[in-house]
Design an enzyme around this catalytic site. Structure first.
Site, short mmCIF file in Angstrom:
data_model
loop_
_atom_site.label_atom_id
_atom_site.label_comp_id
_atom_site.label_asym_id
_atom_site.label_seq_id
_atom_site.Cartn_x
_atom_site.Cartn_y
_atom_site.Cartn_z
N CYS A 120 42.56 29.86 39.16
CA CYS A 120 42.41 29.04 37.96
C CYS A 120 43.23 29.60 36.82
CB CYS A 120 40.94 28.99 37.55
SG CYS A 120 40.03 27.76 38.46
N ASP A 308 31.81 32.46 34.32
CA ASP A 308 31.92 31.25 35.15
C ASP A 308 30.88 30.19 34.78
OD1 ASP A 308 34.05 32.32 36.41
OD2 ASP A 308 33.10 32.59 38.37
C1 UD1 Z 1 36.27 37.00 39.73
C2 UD1 Z 1 35.79 35.64 40.17
C3 UD1 Z 1 35.86 34.68 39.00
C4 UD1 Z 1 35.11 35.24 37.79
C5 UD1 Z 1 35.56 36.65 37.47
C6 UD1 Z 1 34.71 37.32 36.40
C7 UD1 Z 1 36.41 35.60 42.50
C8 UD1 Z 1 37.28 35.04 43.56
N1 UD1 Z 1 36.63 35.20 41.24
O1 UD1 Z 1 37.62 36.84 39.35
O2 UD1 Z 1 35.28 33.46 39.42
O3 UD1 Z 1 35.39 34.42 36.67
O4 UD1 Z 1 35.47 37.48 38.66
O5 UD1 Z 1 33.38 37.33 36.77
O6 UD1 Z 1 35.49 36.37 42.78
N2 UD1 Z 1 41.60 42.62 34.98
C9 UD1 Z 1 42.60 43.50 34.67
N3 UD1 Z 1 43.31 44.07 35.71
C10 UD1 Z 1 43.05 43.80 37.00
C11 UD1 Z 1 42.01 42.90 37.31
C12 UD1 Z 1 41.30 42.32 36.28
O7 UD1 Z 1 42.86 43.76 33.51
O8 UD1 Z 1 43.72 44.36 37.88
C13 UD1 Z 1 40.82 41.98 33.89
C14 UD1 Z 1 40.98 40.46 33.86
O9 UD1 Z 1 42.13 40.07 33.12
C15 UD1 Z 1 39.71 40.03 33.19
C16 UD1 Z 1 38.69 41.07 33.67
O10 UD1 Z 1 39.45 42.15 34.18
O11 UD1 Z 1 39.81 40.12 31.79
C17 UD1 Z 1 37.74 40.57 34.75
O12 UD1 Z 1 38.50 40.03 35.81
P1 UD1 Z 1 38.01 40.14 37.33
O13 UD1 Z 1 36.59 40.55 37.35
O14 UD1 Z 1 38.99 40.94 38.09
O15 UD1 Z 1 38.12 38.64 37.79
P2 UD1 Z 1 38.56 38.13 39.21
O16 UD1 Z 1 38.18 39.11 40.27
O17 UD1 Z 1 39.95 37.63 39.13
#
Ligand code: UD1
Length: 433
Positions: A120, A308
């Site tokens: 998304c 979410d």
């Molecule tokens: C997952 C969920 C999504 C949900 C989100 C937060 C799945 C497939 N998707 O997404 O539905 O909205 O958790 O609950 O499970 N970040 C970094 N670096 C990284 C990874 C993340 O800075 O390497 C930051 C992101 O920009 C964001 C935060 O961490 O601000 C949380 O993201 P993350 O928990 O990783 O989300 P997703 O795993 O992508």
């Protein structure tokens, strides 16, 4: 292109059963290829994201067979360990969770190549923490031509501190570490229910993971994993979406097959604004029989209020008496639905990561476009609560994560249909009056 057409104004009443958790399923399906033995997974939600991931798994040579609509048998033993096993394709690039195959294949084969993730469009979604974790385990990771490639002579357990709490990075690194040599500690780990579910699944395959669900996860590497049978937990966000639908339409919905503990942040906000929330062992009932009151919400990692659920609750708050404030602290671009709600009479002002919501009595139906998965679901709820007809376009986003959404809403008395043409919209309007 498929659209939903909705006639609003009906309270949603009745019972709905919740599917398996999409975000747990994505981790678990990817992890299933980490053994050469057969794995049977039950309660797999039949949504686009899981189907695409299963295609990707098949694409690298694993055997995938649906036993019934929600049960899948996977055998990773047919993957050629010496082939390139590159995870790519038009659809793979659209789903974010394809990156779980990076951790899974890196753990098993010491090598993986996956297309950069899509998902998304809710703000910049970096993967630096995933990469940092793989590197800490001894892998070389590089990105070129929109592909991520990770490779290691050997993976060695390590101490990894996550700078930001990340669901994806926690699961991905946990998967790779399961088959690394020695001990790995992940600090500042995410604690979402699906982290625990993926860890339980891996443990049922013979992994040694302790502490999932707390912010320190300890993993002792094992040599290999074995086959298992496992049932995925219910989807907390699908459940929350129906809870919000009950509140917004002044309805009365009993939501079955849930773990009420996972819904606490949502339940307590709904109670705070005046809805009745009754918890049973594996069900929750939400009743709303009066105008609800405003409140403030800040999204946070679990057990905080889930990002979410932010758009769906914004729709509820938009119909409350008074002014509410939502602060989005996880993703920076998650208020795109506000412009759509504006067309339906919503009074919401966005300032940075804050939405200031002035409650209105009613939405009026309109033509809106789903900007992403959860915002799309929120617009459907707004349509169901609105006076008149609403058309929601781009429902492909909603279909990524909600199983039989329109069907379940119809069973609750919602007047909603999936249509493709103007003629079908007219037909629906004539039918429902
Ligand atoms: C997952 C969920 C999504 C949900 C989100 C937060 C799945 C497939 N998707 O997404 O539905 O909205 O958790 O609950 O499970 N970040 C970094 N670096 C990284 C990874 C993340 O800075 O390497 C930051 C992101 O920009 C964001 C935060 O961490 O601000 C949380 O993201 P993350 O928990 O990783 O989300 P997703 O795993 O992508």
């Amino acid at each position: 292109m498929e659209q939903y057409v909705i006639k609003g104004g009906n309270p949603l009443v009745g019972e709905v059963s919740i599917a398996g958790a999409k975000n747990a399923a994505l981790g678990i399906l990817a992890a299933a290829v980490m053994t050469d033995e057969e794995v049977v997974i039950e309660n797999v939600p039949n949504v686009r994201d899981t189907r695409v991931l299963l295609q990707a798994i098949q694409g690298i040579g694993a055997r995938v067979k649906y036993i019934d609509e929600h049960t899948v048998r996977i055998c990773g033993g047919t993957i050629n360990p010496h082939a390139d096993n590159c995870v790519d394709g038009e659809y793979v690039r659209r789903i974010r969770a394809s990156y779980y195959l990076l951790g899974a294949l890196l753990g098993k084969y010491r090598r993986s190549t996956v297309a950069l993730p899509g998902g998304c469009n809710i703000g910049s979604r970096p993967i630096d923490l995933h990469i940092k974790g793989f590197r800490a385990l001894g892998a070389d990771v590089d990105i070129h031509s929109s592909m991520i490639h990770a490779e290691a002579q050997q993976l060695v357990g390590s101490h990894i501190y996550m700078d930001v709490v990340s669901v994806g990075a926690t699961i991905n690194v946990m998967m790779a570490a399961v088959l690394a040599q020695g001990k790995t500690t992940i600090e500042n780990a995410a604690k979402e229910p699906h982290i625990v579910d993926v860890a339980n699944f891996l443990n049922s395959m013979g992994a040694n993971i302790k502490g999932a669900g707390t912010d320190v996860i300890r993993i002792r590497g094992v040599e290999k994993l074995k086959g298992t049978e496992y049932s995925i937990i219910p989807d907390q966000i699908e459940a929350g979406t129906f809870m919000a639908a009950a509140a917004a339409t002044k309805g009365d919905i009993t939501i079955r097959n849930v773990i009420p503990k996972h819904l606490e942040a949502i339940s307590s906000k709904l109670k705070e604004i005046g809805a009745i929330v009754i918890e049973y062992d594996d069900a929750v009932r939400v009743v709303s029989n009066q105008r609800l009151r405003s409140t403030n919400i800040k999204t946070l990692p679990y057990p905080g209020f889930p990002t979410d659920m932010q758009p769906q609750m914004a729709v509820v708050l938009a119909l409350c008496e008074g002014t509410s404030i939502i602060t989005e602290s996880i993703f920076e671009n998650r208020f795109k639905y506000v412009d759509e709600l504006f067309c339906m009479g919503g009074k919401i002002k966005v300032e940075g990561n804050t939405a200031i919501i002035d409650g209105i009595e009613k939405f009026t139906g309109g033509n809106v476009v789903a900007p992403d998965l959860r915002a799309g679901a929120a617009l459907v709820i707004a349509g169901l609560a609105a006076d008149g007809f609403t058309v929601v376009e781009d429902i492909k986003y909603i279909q990524r994560g909600y199983e039989a959404f329109d069907e379940k809403l119809r069973a609750l008395g919602g007047k909603i249909a999936t249509v493709e043409t103007d003629k079908e919209i007219q037909k629906f309007k004539l039918k429902v009056g």
